[in-house]
Design an enzyme around this catalytic site. Sequence first.
Site, PDB file in Angstrom:
ATOM      1  N   LYS A  44       0.795  -1.229   0.000  1.00 58.21           N
ATOM      2  CA  LYS A  44       0.000   0.000   0.000  1.00 58.21           C
ATOM      3  C   LYS A  44       0.826   1.278   0.000  1.00 58.21           C
ATOM      4  CE  LYS A  44      -3.607  -0.148  -0.493  1.00 58.21           C
ATOM      5  NZ  LYS A  44      -4.788  -0.568  -1.312  1.00 58.21           N
TER       6      LYS A  44
HETATM    7  N1  PMP Z   1      -2.687  -7.677   0.950  1.00 56.20           N
HETATM    8  C1  PMP Z   1      -2.639  -6.849   2.007  1.00 56.20           C
HETATM    9  C2  PMP Z   1      -1.921  -7.306   3.231  1.00 56.20           C
HETATM   10  C3  PMP Z   1      -3.267  -5.597   1.942  1.00 56.20           C
HETATM   11  O1  PMP Z   1      -3.228  -4.773   3.002  1.00 56.20           O
HETATM   12  C4  PMP Z   1      -3.952  -5.230   0.770  1.00 56.20           C
HETATM   13  C5  PMP Z   1      -4.616  -3.885   0.676  1.00 56.20           C
HETATM   14  N2  PMP Z   1      -5.848  -3.773   1.318  1.00 56.20           N
HETATM   15  C6  PMP Z   1      -4.006  -6.140  -0.298  1.00 56.20           C
HETATM   16  C7  PMP Z   1      -3.338  -7.343  -0.187  1.00 56.20           C
HETATM   17  C8  PMP Z   1      -4.817  -5.858  -1.553  1.00 56.20           C
HETATM   18  O2  PMP Z   1      -4.305  -4.842  -2.356  1.00 56.20           O
HETATM   19  P1  PMP Z   1      -5.287  -3.919  -3.211  1.00 56.20           P
HETATM   20  O3  PMP Z   1      -5.963  -2.986  -2.254  1.00 56.20           O
HETATM   21  O4  PMP Z   1      -4.352  -3.188  -4.131  1.00 56.20           O
HETATM   22  O5  PMP Z   1      -6.257  -4.772  -3.931  1.00 56.20           O
END
Ligand code: PMP
Length: 325
Positions: A44
């Site tokens: 993030k």
């Molecule tokens: N894995 C973790 C540990 C996350 O914090 C997030 C973000 N919420 C994601 C995967 C998913 O990423 P995205 O928000 O870009 O779909």
Amino acid sequence: MGARNGFIETIGDTPLIRLQAASEATGCEIYGKAEFLNPGGSVKDRAAWWMVREAEKNGSLQPGGTVVEGTAGNTGIAIAHICNARGYSSVIYMPDNQSREKVEVLESLGAEVRVVPTVPYTNEMNYQKQADRFAQSLDGAVWVNQFDNTANRLAHYESTGPEIWEQTEGRVDAFVCAVGTGGTIAGVSNYLKEQRKEIQSVLLDCIGSALYNFITTGTATMSEGTSITEGIGNSRITDNLADAKIDWALQVSDQEAVSMVYKLLREEGWFFGSSTGVNVCGAVEVARKLGPGHTIVTALCDGGGKYLSSLFNKEWLAERGLFVN
Ligand code: PMP
């Protein structure tokens, strides 16, 4: 010298790591993009910086302003770091089903954390809606809105995607990734398909989320059950995900993800969170479907340190019917 100038310049340009056992078991080359090595510790950081930078550029965020967001944790952690580096305050709304460690990290970073009851998105007390209302009520505050702010996926379109293309020397056959906001999968997939349209994009979903059904049937109905994974799964199609070029979807169970996290820990020395377990399980399944000789890339989203009392607590797992084999 090759040195990076401060926190912001340290975001991105992460290594691409060959996952040894997964590659050898499938006859494919399976790589993980090391997003846990970003300075705030997760995938993030990129999205948070792109969204804060966008608010700076459009003038909604002024010096000394406040950045407000509703987040499962990692976006908040990224925002808190970036706010310290750029001279802003941060207020983070979090649902109360997230790990205690994430709250503690956020507080240590200086964010004001507001943990609120976990209720569906349709409820006005949902953490994202509370963050929006609070930002509107405070002078000089901006709501980041990571789910529908497409500067999120632009981060991955402009940085993660091109890095994967270069690091694989254009040999990537599939990008496989679990989804929270959808920023990662949308940005990376859209970029890679512009380079070579045959590159497959595979969405991974946890149990108790609507995204698998959305990709396979076109309707975002929730699947039965719940998941211990954090930061992934969603009940709705965000603006970041809406027009992403995704080819197919797979569901990964908590037990598969937990077993993978422990296998990577014990056999290869890695210490990852649960979404990375989902991602590596999915990458192995996609490798088996495509057959030997393919190159599969996934994301290593964050490290295990925020999940000591959950994923790395065997009693906690056992209470939820999960075991470490
Ligand atoms: N894995 C973790 C540990 C996350 O914090 C997030 C973000 N919420 C994601 C995967 C998913 O990423 P995205 O928000 O870009 O779909």
